[in-house]
Design an enzyme around this catalytic site. Structure first.
Site, PDB file in Angstrom:
ATOM      1  N   HIS A  21      -5.760  -4.684  -0.225  1.00 19.91           N
ATOM      2  CA  HIS A  21      -6.765  -4.342  -1.227  1.00 19.91           C
ATOM      3  C   HIS A  21      -8.042  -3.851  -0.549  1.00 19.91           C
ATOM      4  O   HIS A  21      -8.700  -2.928  -1.033  1.00 19.91           O
ATOM      5  CB  HIS A  21      -7.057  -5.552  -2.109  1.00 19.91           C
ATOM      6  CG  HIS A  21      -7.859  -5.274  -3.328  1.00 19.91           C
ATOM      7  ND1 HIS A  21      -9.205  -5.517  -3.396  1.00 19.91           N
ATOM      8  CD2 HIS A  21      -7.504  -4.760  -4.543  1.00 19.91           C
ATOM      9  CE1 HIS A  21      -9.654  -5.190  -4.603  1.00 19.91           C
ATOM     10  NE2 HIS A  21      -8.651  -4.718  -5.314  1.00 19.91           N
ATOM     11  N   CYS A  22      -8.368  -4.445   0.592  1.00 19.11           N
ATOM     12  CA  CYS A  22      -9.616  -4.129   1.293  1.00 19.11           C
ATOM     13  C   CYS A  22      -9.641  -2.722   1.869  1.00 19.11           C
ATOM     14  O   CYS A  22     -10.715  -2.156   2.058  1.00 19.11           O
ATOM     15  CB  CYS A  22      -9.850  -5.120   2.427  1.00 19.11           C
ATOM     16  SG  CYS A  22      -9.877  -6.849   1.934  1.00 19.11           S
ATOM     17  N   ILE A  23      -8.476  -2.162   2.190  1.00 19.55           N
ATOM     18  CA  ILE A  23      -8.463  -0.838   2.840  1.00 19.55           C
ATOM     19  C   ILE A  23      -8.149   0.283   1.854  1.00 19.55           C
ATOM     20  O   ILE A  23      -7.943   1.427   2.266  1.00 19.55           O
ATOM     21  CB  ILE A  23      -7.482  -0.802   4.023  1.00 19.55           C
ATOM     22  CG1 ILE A  23      -6.019  -0.921   3.562  1.00 19.55           C
ATOM     23  CG2 ILE A  23      -7.826  -1.882   5.033  1.00 19.55           C
ATOM     24  CD1 ILE A  23      -5.010  -0.636   4.675  1.00 19.55           C
TER      25      ILE A  23
END
Length: 338
Positions: free
Chosen positions: A324-326
């Site tokens: 999700h972070c990237i």
């Protein structure tokens, strides 16, 4: 409701935006670390591309490397970068009143001006992505990251006291100030404050408590919640505290943490919550762990009709984040008849 609203992450999407690792913390120092990072970012991009288009920002110095690791199905765009956490450096896409798409450009300052971070280039990425996407910019003075908010698409947003009220991000702002800006930019009608994030994420190389490894809306009123069942892991008590703060507001579906508790740096914050919902699919984190299959089954149940594809995310979490972070999804326009 204001003129803008952030849709649920499962709403129809036009594409997903990513950034390729460039020289620095996420790429690593050795050739082995370079290969590990590039291979993992590329694996996530390829998994998403099975469902919808992917646009990958690449620092000019990494273009040749990106071409070696990424298939021609992935669109590459040269943009100066410090790092590769698109959820945080990129814009948050919203719908305007007519259903068209706009991009909220938060202030990015290296997760609260952390001493190891560089952000002179990344601070410009939000506006650059909006320009490339051809959508209007909604400028915000709030220091915020996409990983620090989770929404249900109907006005409810989860945030964390240790992020939005971090004196390294927004000194002098109180809850009411943050809530007013979230109401203006993403249509937040109810802001729910979590007391903190996970332990590893609260340490030196963390974000100071992003919500996107803790909780995710899978439907209005229903939260998928990270649950650490091992009593000797410090997140066991953290998860209980967070659950207690949410249980009277939402239907809670527990997502057990992996069995793996530590790595070479100490207690891990491995979390299956940090998944990406795409058109017809879910890109899930895997950890080479016995609970990977159970987590994929829970995600399939929570997102009926979507295919769950798991990608080994250990290299991402070792660098401070997950799938999700990237990534950052761009929702499709929902133009309403005049």
């Amino acid at each position: 409701m204001t003129g803008y609203v952030m849709p649920a992450e499962g709403a129809p999407q036009d594409r997903v935006w990513m950034a390729f690792p460039s020289a620095g913390y996420s790429l690593g120092e050795t050739e082995a670390q370079h290969h590990e990072a590039r291979s993992t970012w590329a694996a996530v991009a390829h998994a998403i591309a099975e469902f919808e288009p992917v646009t990958l920002l690449v620092d000019p110095g990494e273009v040749e490397a990106a071409k070696r690791y990424v298939s021609q199905d992935i669109e590459l765009v040269e943009v100066p970068l410090n790092d590769a956490w698109m959820r945080d450096i990129g814009p948050t896409f919203v719908h305007a009143e007519d259903g068209s798409v706009a991009a909220v450009d938060w202030v990015f300052n290296g997760w609260g001006a952390q001493d190891w971070a560089r952000w002179d280039r990344d601070a410009k990425v939000g506006a650059l992505v909006a320009e490339i996407a051809g959508v209007p910019v909604v400028s915000s003075p709030l220091v915020n990251e996409g990983g620090g908010i989770q929404v249900d698409g109907r006005g409810t947003v989860l945030v964390t006291e240790t992020v939005q009220l971090d004196p390294g991000r927004n000194p002098g702002l109180g809850r009411a100030d943050v809530e007013a800006e979230l109401r203006r930019t993403i249509g937040a009608s109810e802001v729910v404050w979590l007391p903190r994030g996970l332990t590893r994420d609260s340490q030196r190389f963390g974000t100071r408590g992003h919500v996107d490894i803790v909780a995710a809306f899978t439907a209005p009123g229903r939260l998928l919640l990270h649950t650490q069942t091992a009593e000797d892991h410090p997140d066991s008590s953290v998860c209980k505290e967070i659950r207690d703060s949410l249980a009277d507001r939402f239907e809670i579906v527990e997502m057990p943490a992996p069995d793996t508790l530590t790595d070479d740096e100490g207690y891990v914050d491995y979390s299956y919550i940090n998944h990406l919902v795409v058109n017809g699919g879910v890109i899930a984190c895997a950890f080479g762990d016995p609970r990977d299959a159970d987590a994929a089954a829970i995600l399939a149940e929570q997102y009926p009709g979507r295919t769950v594809v798991s990608v080994d995310a250990r290299a991402l979490f070792a660098r401070g984040g997950g799938i999700h972070c990237i990534t950052q999804q761009q929702p499709s326009a929902q133009i309403r008849p005049a």
